[in-house]
Structures are given as structure tokens and as C-alpha cells.
Write a protein that holds these residues in place. Structure first.
Motif, PDB file in Angstrom:
ATOM      1  N   ALA A 131      42.333   6.188  16.461  1.00 23.14           N
ATOM      2  CA  ALA A 131      42.498   7.638  16.342  1.00 23.14           C
ATOM      3  C   ALA A 131      41.464   8.175  15.367  1.00 23.14           C
ATOM      4  O   ALA A 131      41.009   7.470  14.464  1.00 23.14           O
ATOM      5  CB  ALA A 131      43.911   7.986  15.876  1.00 23.14           C
TER       6      ALA A 131
ATOM      7  N   ILE B 161      42.580  18.021  12.596  1.00 19.84           N
ATOM      8  CA  ILE B 161      42.791  17.738  14.018  1.00 19.84           C
ATOM      9  C   ILE B 161      42.732  16.234  14.245  1.00 19.84           C
ATOM     10  O   ILE B 161      41.799  15.565  13.791  1.00 19.84           O
ATOM     11  CB  ILE B 161      41.711  18.441  14.869  1.00 19.84           C
ATOM     12  CG1 ILE B 161      41.783  19.949  14.656  1.00 19.84           C
ATOM     13  CG2 ILE B 161      41.873  18.101  16.349  1.00 19.84           C
ATOM     14  CD1 ILE B 161      40.560  20.694  15.114  1.00 19.84           C
TER      15      ILE B 161
ATOM     16  N   VAL C 117      42.467  13.165  17.048  1.00 17.51           N
ATOM     17  CA  VAL C 117      41.949  12.934  18.402  1.00 17.51           C
ATOM     18  C   VAL C 117      42.309  11.516  18.830  1.00 17.51           C
ATOM     19  O   VAL C 117      42.089  10.559  18.083  1.00 17.51           O
ATOM     20  CB  VAL C 117      40.413  13.118  18.454  1.00 17.51           C
ATOM     21  CG1 VAL C 117      39.910  12.965  19.897  1.00 17.51           C
ATOM     22  CG2 VAL C 117      40.005  14.470  17.876  1.00 17.51           C
TER      23      VAL C 117
ATOM     24  N   SER D 102      42.363   8.998  22.686  1.00 22.00           N
ATOM     25  CA  SER D 102      41.783   8.993  24.027  1.00 22.00           C
ATOM     26  C   SER D 102      42.336   7.844  24.854  1.00 22.00           C
ATOM     27  O   SER D 102      42.774   6.820  24.320  1.00 22.00           O
ATOM     28  CB  SER D 102      40.254   8.865  23.917  1.00 22.00           C
ATOM     29  OG  SER D 102      39.627   8.957  25.181  1.00 22.00           O
TER      30      SER D 102
ATOM     31  N   LEU E 223      46.661  18.152  17.855  1.00 20.02           N
ATOM     32  CA  LEU E 223      46.301  16.886  18.491  1.00 20.02           C
ATOM     33  C   LEU E 223      45.483  17.178  19.731  1.00 20.02           C
ATOM     34  O   LEU E 223      45.870  18.008  20.562  1.00 20.02           O
ATOM     35  CB  LEU E 223      47.566  16.109  18.886  1.00 20.02           C
ATOM     36  CG  LEU E 223      47.349  14.844  19.736  1.00 20.02           C
ATOM     37  CD1 LEU E 223      46.682  13.751  18.908  1.00 20.02           C
ATOM     38  CD2 LEU E 223      48.677  14.344  20.304  1.00 20.02           C
ATOM     39  N   ILE E 224      44.347  16.501  19.868  1.00 19.64           N
ATOM     40  CA  ILE E 224      43.535  16.596  21.077  1.00 19.64           C
ATOM     41  C   ILE E 224      43.568  15.239  21.772  1.00 19.64           C
ATOM     42  O   ILE E 224      43.274  14.211  21.155  1.00 19.64           O
ATOM     43  CB  ILE E 224      42.079  16.982  20.760  1.00 19.64           C
ATOM     44  CG1 ILE E 224      42.019  18.410  20.205  1.00 19.64           C
ATOM     45  CG2 ILE E 224      41.201  16.870  22.013  1.00 19.64           C
ATOM     46  CD1 ILE E 224      40.623  18.857  19.812  1.00 19.64           C
TER      47      ILE E 224
ATOM     48  N   LEU F 153      41.748  13.134  24.427  1.00 16.54           N
ATOM     49  CA  LEU F 153      40.381  13.194  24.941  1.00 16.54           C
ATOM     50  C   LEU F 153      40.249  12.514  26.312  1.00 16.54           C
ATOM     51  O   LEU F 153      39.367  11.695  26.541  1.00 16.54           O
ATOM     52  CB  LEU F 153      39.428  12.539  23.930  1.00 16.54           C
ATOM     53  CG  LEU F 153      37.932  12.818  24.043  1.00 16.54           C
ATOM     54  CD1 LEU F 153      37.642  14.293  23.854  1.00 16.54           C
ATOM     55  CD2 LEU F 153      37.171  12.000  23.013  1.00 16.54           C
TER      56      LEU F 153
ATOM     57  N   LEU G  93      33.548  17.403  21.655  1.00 12.96           N
ATOM     58  CA  LEU G  93      34.514  16.449  22.188  1.00 12.96           C
ATOM     59  C   LEU G  93      34.605  16.584  23.700  1.00 12.96           C
ATOM     60  O   LEU G  93      34.907  17.667  24.213  1.00 12.96           O
ATOM     61  CB  LEU G  93      35.899  16.699  21.576  1.00 12.96           C
ATOM     62  CG  LEU G  93      36.002  16.591  20.055  1.00 12.96           C
ATOM     63  CD1 LEU G  93      37.205  17.380  19.544  1.00 12.96           C
ATOM     64  CD2 LEU G  93      36.125  15.140  19.627  1.00 12.96           C
TER      65      LEU G  93
ATOM     66  N   HIS H 130      35.403  13.864  27.505  1.00 12.80           N
ATOM     67  CA  HIS H 130      35.876  12.531  27.871  1.00 12.80           C
ATOM     68  C   HIS H 130      34.738  11.537  28.056  1.00 12.80           C
ATOM     69  O   HIS H 130      34.831  10.388  27.625  1.00 12.80           O
ATOM     70  CB  HIS H 130      36.726  12.595  29.142  1.00 12.80           C
ATOM     71  CG  HIS H 130      37.245  11.251  29.570  1.00 12.80           C
ATOM     72  ND1 HIS H 130      38.110  10.517  28.781  1.00 12.80           N
ATOM     73  CD2 HIS H 130      36.990  10.493  30.671  1.00 12.80           C
ATOM     74  CE1 HIS H 130      38.392   9.371  29.400  1.00 12.80           C
ATOM     75  NE2 HIS H 130      37.720   9.335  30.533  1.00 12.80           N
TER      76      HIS H 130
END
Length: 283
Positions: free
Chosen positions: A10, A20, A22, A24, A64-65, A67, A133, A135
Motif C-alpha cells: 500500500a 490518501i 492507494v 492495487s 482510499l484509491i 488503482l 495514478l 492502472h
């Protein structure tokens, strides 16, 4: 400021008064795909949810993002995803003020699975301060050239070592690679079919038409949050040679702008392993 959350896959971005987090490549529902091949594994969504909650509790971010690749099935939604994705997001929402999803290549029709209050961002990604940011399976927004750092998932980077007996050890890693921002700028302009005759004209177009100048210094490749899926051994691939990996690696890594050979490689606990050119092993 941008930093990994050791020992988790993370990332934290602190911008002004925002904090924030992040993550994925969760690939919720991946067990169902194995079940179709006769391999039955109990759902691991609960374990991943507990791990996400651990990081949220420790860091207390404002948002929270995710990705990309929140779910696993590429072109459809399986029964397990109908159940697991909304449940997962509802639980996470109870701990963080804002949840945003940037779609990945596995996130077809993801919008219908998102509960109220979860924001779906464009595939081209979002900008937070001087961090871009996205993918990684598709080209980013052209305005991300203004950012100093780009962050992608998609690759699931791991590193593999083999001892003298042939025993292999594989670990998830972070990869931080230097970027030639001019080469990247020209590649993105070509992708969006913006014509230019030379570097000077490319820079003029970016400045006058997009209020943008190439500033990208580094690309960070995030490890997947789903530790059960394995990954791509970055010390065993050659982007120039492996045509079969074209779709898997993604366009930005094949643009010629990212210097993977001199990339720094870190374990999840923060241990610096060295530059990738020092870690490459034969196939």
C-alpha cells in the motif's frame, strides 16, 4: 510526500491536508475462475478485507484509491463478484471518508457493482498533487506529464532468486524506475494522434494547448494487494524482447521512456535489493 506502507503493498500520498491511501490489484472473486478449472479454494476476500482494515486503522487516511483490477473476471461478472465486491467496498467505506476506483483491464462493468458513495474515476487515471495514478494497462491522461511521479499497478511485480541447489524464492517488490520525460511526452502525443514534426514542436503543443510540460522523473510499479495471485518476475523479463508480454506489461513500459534496467527494487518491508540490472537472472 509519497511513501510505501511497510510491510504492506500500500502507498500513502500526503498532499496539503489530505492523506490518501492507494492499493492495487485485489482481483476479488479470483477463486471462482479456478473453480471453473476444478480447483476449489475457499474465498480469500475476508482475509484481504482484514488486511485492508489493518492498514486503514494504522494510517487513518482521509480517502482510499483502488488503482484498478478490483475484481478478477475481465469481460463478465461472476456470482462471487456480485457478492464480494459490494460487500468489500461497504466495509471499507465504514473506515474511510472517500473511496475511489480507477478501473483496470479486469474491471469490465465495474460501475454496477459500486455502492453509493464510491466514485468511479476515468480509466486514464487521476492526479493528486504532483503524482499521477493510473492502472497501467492503458495510456494515462496527457496532463499527467506535469507530474513528477507516475504510479501504476497491473504488472504484479515480484523478484525471483535461485540458489545453487535450484531452489527458488519469490517475493513481492516495489519497483521505482527513472523516466525520460521527453520520450514519454512524444509517445503520449502519438497515442492521442497529435501530430508534431520535432521535439520543439511537441513541447510547444503541450505548453500552448494543454498547459503542460514534461516533468515526470520516476515511475513506481505497485505490488498487487492480492498476494495469492503470484506475479511477473521483473528480473527475468526483457521488454524489448518479450513480444508476448506486450498486453500484460502495458503501453507505458513499452514506450521506450522507462529505464527498467536502472530501476530500484524494494521488498515490502522496505529492504533495498539494488538496481534491476544487478538482479537479473537467466531464464
Amino acid at each position: 510526500m509519497i511513501r510505501p506502507v511497510s510491510p504492506y503493498p500500500a502507498l500513502i500520498i500526503e498532499e496539503s491536508h489530505e492523506k490518501i491511501m492507494v492499493i492495487s490489484d485485489l482481483h476479488l472473486g479470483w477463486e471462482a475462475s479456478l473453480a471453473e478449472d476444478g480447483i476449489h479454494i475457499p474465498s480469500q476476500t475476508g482475509k484481504m478485507l482484514r488486511k485492508v482494515k489493518e492498514v486503514l486503522a494504522a494510517e487513518n487516511p482521509s480517502s482510499l484509491i483502488i488503482l484498478g483490477d478490483l475484481k478478477h473476471t475481465v469481460e463478465k461478472i461472476m456470482l462471487e463478484e456480485w457478492r464480494d465486491v459490494p460487500l468489500f467496498l461497504e466495509e471499507v467505506k465504514r473506515m474511510v471518508g472517500e473511496v475511489r476506483v480507477i478501473p483496470g483491464n479486469h474491471d469490465g462493468d465495474i460501475s454496477i457493482l459500486l455502492p453509493n458513495g464510491v466514485k468511479l474515476e476515468p480509466q486514464q487515471g487521476v492526479i493528486v498533487g504532483d503524482v499521477g495514478l493510473f492502472h497501467g494497462h492503458a495510456w494515462p491522461d496527457i496532463r499527467m506529464l506535469n507530474c513528477k511521479t507516475l504510479v501504476i499497478g497491473h504488472v504484479h511485480p515480484v523478484i525471483t532468486f535461485r540458489d545453487h541447489t535450484g531452489y527458488r524464492v519469490t517475493s513481492q517488490v516495489w519497483v521505482k524506475a527513472p523516466c525520460n520525460n521527453i520520450t514519454l511526452a512524444k509517445a503520449i502525443l502519438r497515442r492521442y494522434k497529435i501530430k508534431f514534426k520535432d521535439e520543439e514542436e511537441a513541447l510547444r503543443i503541450l505548453s500552448e494547448e494543454y498547459s503542460t510540460q514534461p516533468r515526470v522523473e520516476n515511475l513506481i510499479i505497485m505490488p498487487s494487494f492480492n498476494e495469492f495471485l503470484g506475479g511477473r518476475a521483473v528480473n527475468k523479463i526483457s521488454i524489448a524482447r518479450d513480444e508476448a508480454l506486450k498486453d500484460f506489461i502495458g503501453p507505458i513500459l513499452r514506450s521506450g521512456s522507462i529505464n527498467l534496467e536502472d530501476a530500484e527494487v524494494y521488498l515490502l518491508d522496505g529492504t533495498y535489493l539494488g538496481e534491476l540490472n544487478q538482479l537479473t537472472i537467466s531464464r
